[in-house]
Design a protein around this motif. Sequence first.
Motif, mmCIF file in Angstrom:
data_model
loop_
_atom_site.group_PDB
_atom_site.id
_atom_site.type_symbol
_atom_site.label_atom_id
_atom_site.label_comp_id
_atom_site.label_asym_id
_atom_site.label_seq_id
_atom_site.Cartn_x
_atom_site.Cartn_y
_atom_site.Cartn_z
ATOM 1 N N LYS A 2 50.991 80.956 18.561
ATOM 2 C CA LYS A 2 51.451 79.646 17.942
ATOM 3 C C LYS A 2 52.443 79.778 16.864
ATOM 4 C CE LYS A 2 49.041 75.733 15.870
ATOM 5 N NZ LYS A 2 48.011 75.299 15.184
ATOM 6 N N CYS A 3 53.503 78.843 16.948
ATOM 7 C CA CYS A 3 54.756 79.061 15.917
ATOM 8 C C CYS A 3 54.137 78.306 14.704
ATOM 9 C CB CYS A 3 55.781 78.041 16.421
ATOM 10 S SG CYS A 3 57.162 77.843 15.471
ATOM 11 N N PRO A 4 54.266 79.106 13.412
ATOM 12 C CA PRO A 4 53.890 78.949 12.151
ATOM 13 C C PRO A 4 54.577 77.509 11.671
ATOM 14 C CG PRO A 4 55.252 80.803 12.267
ATOM 15 C CD PRO A 4 54.910 80.609 13.490
ATOM 16 N N PHE A 5 55.874 77.308 12.129
ATOM 17 C CA PHE A 5 56.638 76.325 11.881
ATOM 18 C C PHE A 5 56.332 74.830 12.317
ATOM 19 C CE2 PHE A 5 58.905 80.359 11.376
ATOM 20 C CZ PHE A 5 59.052 80.252 9.717
ATOM 21 N N CYS A 6 56.313 75.058 13.915
ATOM 22 C CA CYS A 6 55.928 73.603 14.492
ATOM 23 C C CYS A 6 54.827 73.690 15.318
ATOM 24 C CB CYS A 6 57.146 73.493 15.483
ATOM 25 S SG CYS A 6 57.385 74.333 16.874
ATOM 26 N N GLY A 7 53.909 74.673 15.348
ATOM 27 C CA GLY A 7 52.932 74.549 16.019
ATOM 28 C C GLY A 7 53.027 74.807 17.746
ATOM 29 N N HIS A 8 53.954 74.858 18.113
ATOM 30 C CA HIS A 8 54.417 75.173 19.746
ATOM 31 C C HIS A 8 53.534 76.290 20.074
ATOM 32 C CE1 HIS A 8 56.172 74.249 23.347
ATOM 33 N NE2 HIS A 8 56.503 75.461 23.536
ATOM 34 N N GLN A 9 52.808 76.212 21.591
ATOM 35 C CA GLN A 9 52.108 77.468 22.006
ATOM 36 C C GLN A 9 52.973 78.643 22.214
ATOM 37 O OE1 GLN A 9 48.843 78.123 21.447
ATOM 38 N NE2 GLN A 9 48.537 76.104 20.272
ATOM 39 N N CYS A 34 61.639 75.088 18.617
ATOM 40 C CA CYS A 34 62.152 74.979 17.218
ATOM 41 C C CYS A 34 63.186 76.206 17.264
ATOM 42 C CB CYS A 34 61.564 74.701 16.291
ATOM 43 S SG CYS A 34 60.302 76.126 15.591
ATOM 44 N N GLU A 35 63.047 77.042 18.058
ATOM 45 C CA GLU A 35 63.667 78.437 17.926
ATOM 46 C C GLU A 35 63.813 79.165 16.780
ATOM 47 O OE1 GLU A 35 67.620 77.596 19.613
ATOM 48 O OE2 GLU A 35 67.030 76.920 21.579
ATOM 49 N N ARG A 36 63.145 78.911 15.771
ATOM 50 C CA ARG A 36 62.819 79.580 14.537
ATOM 51 C C ARG A 36 62.163 80.929 14.779
ATOM 52 N NH1 ARG A 36 61.144 75.671 9.640
ATOM 53 N NH2 ARG A 36 61.845 77.494 8.562
ATOM 54 N N ARG A 37 62.468 81.779 14.007
ATOM 55 C CA ARG A 37 61.996 83.113 14.105
ATOM 56 C C ARG A 37 61.165 83.704 12.978
ATOM 57 N NH1 ARG A 37 66.579 87.417 16.474
ATOM 58 N NH2 ARG A 37 67.224 86.160 18.279
ATOM 59 N N PHE A 38 60.038 84.526 13.464
ATOM 60 C CA PHE A 38 59.158 84.964 12.600
ATOM 61 C C PHE A 38 58.394 86.276 13.118
ATOM 62 C CE2 PHE A 38 56.889 82.497 15.560
ATOM 63 C CZ PHE A 38 55.656 82.897 15.954
ATOM 64 N N THR A 39 57.616 87.152 11.894
ATOM 65 C CA THR A 39 57.321 88.127 12.114
ATOM 66 C C THR A 39 55.896 88.189 12.479
ATOM 67 O OG1 THR A 39 59.237 89.244 10.886
ATOM 68 C CG2 THR A 39 57.337 90.660 11.193
ATOM 69 N N THR A 40 55.382 89.131 13.162
ATOM 70 C CA THR A 40 53.876 89.414 13.149
ATOM 71 C C THR A 40 53.845 90.874 13.156
ATOM 72 O OG1 THR A 40 53.819 89.372 15.594
ATOM 73 C CG2 THR A 40 53.317 87.416 14.578
ATOM 74 N N TYR A 41 52.438 91.040 12.779
ATOM 75 C CA TYR A 41 52.077 92.636 12.657
ATOM 76 C C TYR A 41 50.856 92.909 13.539
ATOM 77 C CZ TYR A 41 55.625 92.678 8.938
ATOM 78 O OH TYR A 41 56.378 92.619 8.076
ATOM 79 N N GLU A 42 50.802 93.946 14.313
ATOM 80 C CA GLU A 42 49.876 94.232 14.937
ATOM 81 C C GLU A 42 49.103 95.409 14.454
ATOM 82 O OE1 GLU A 42 49.410 95.282 19.455
ATOM 83 O OE2 GLU A 42 50.646 93.509 19.305
ATOM 84 N N ARG A 43 47.740 95.352 14.133
ATOM 85 C CA ARG A 43 47.042 96.804 13.547
ATOM 86 C C ARG A 43 45.833 96.901 14.413
ATOM 87 N NH1 ARG A 43 49.259 94.989 8.848
ATOM 88 N NH2 ARG A 43 50.062 96.373 7.391
ATOM 89 N N PRO A 44 45.585 98.026 14.508
ATOM 90 C CA PRO A 44 44.205 98.335 15.092
ATOM 91 C C PRO A 44 42.831 97.599 14.243
ATOM 92 C CG PRO A 44 45.104 100.393 14.380
ATOM 93 C CD PRO A 44 45.855 99.361 14.050
ATOM 94 N N GLU A 45 41.954 97.106 14.998
ATOM 95 C CA GLU A 45 40.786 96.514 13.949
ATOM 96 C C GLU A 45 39.916 97.776 13.882
ATOM 97 O OE1 GLU A 45 37.448 93.388 14.596
ATOM 98 O OE2 GLU A 45 39.365 93.003 15.355
ATOM 99 N N VAL A 46 39.722 97.838 12.454
ATOM 100 C CA VAL A 46 38.926 98.961 12.093
ATOM 101 C C VAL A 46 37.713 98.314 11.223
ATOM 102 C CG1 VAL A 46 40.216 100.723 12.655
ATOM 103 C CG2 VAL A 46 40.275 99.642 10.401
#
Length: 149
Positions: A2-9, A34-46
């Motif tokens: 989900k986009c943090p800016f507009c909520g689009h899936q 909305c074509e905005r960019r954002f960063t996500t991080y993927e970490r192993p769940e421990v």
Amino acid sequence: MKCPFCGHQETQVVETRVAEDGGFIRRRRQCAACERRFTTYERPEVTLPTIIKKDGRRTEYERAKLLGSFKLALRKRPVSTEQIDSAIERIEEKLLSLGQRELPSNQLGELVMRELKKLDKVAYVRFASVYRNFEDVDAFRAVVDEVDK
């Protein structure tokens, strides 16, 4: 995602990078709406240990709380976000390597002190003054003398 800016899936991964130590993946994403960019991080769940407070209460380990402590101690100090993240990663690796299900908060505080001492002496003294709850000037002076060695 989900986009943090507009909520689009619908979002698209534009770039993927593995961290230098291989501990997480950083992804740049772009929203299809909305074509905005954002960063996500993927970490192993421990599972990190439960923290036992001085009064006996038990709380879950919270990375955000630890980050807040670092940022407060390092406020207006010349330490980068990457250095802080690396210090927290080292603490979390140590917590995992201990293999304990529960950990006294003072043991976590000592790990934080060790990392702050490496990063910035002023931040170390700031954190120590709150963490060790100095009763008098001599206790404060002892920490400053310890840093000067």
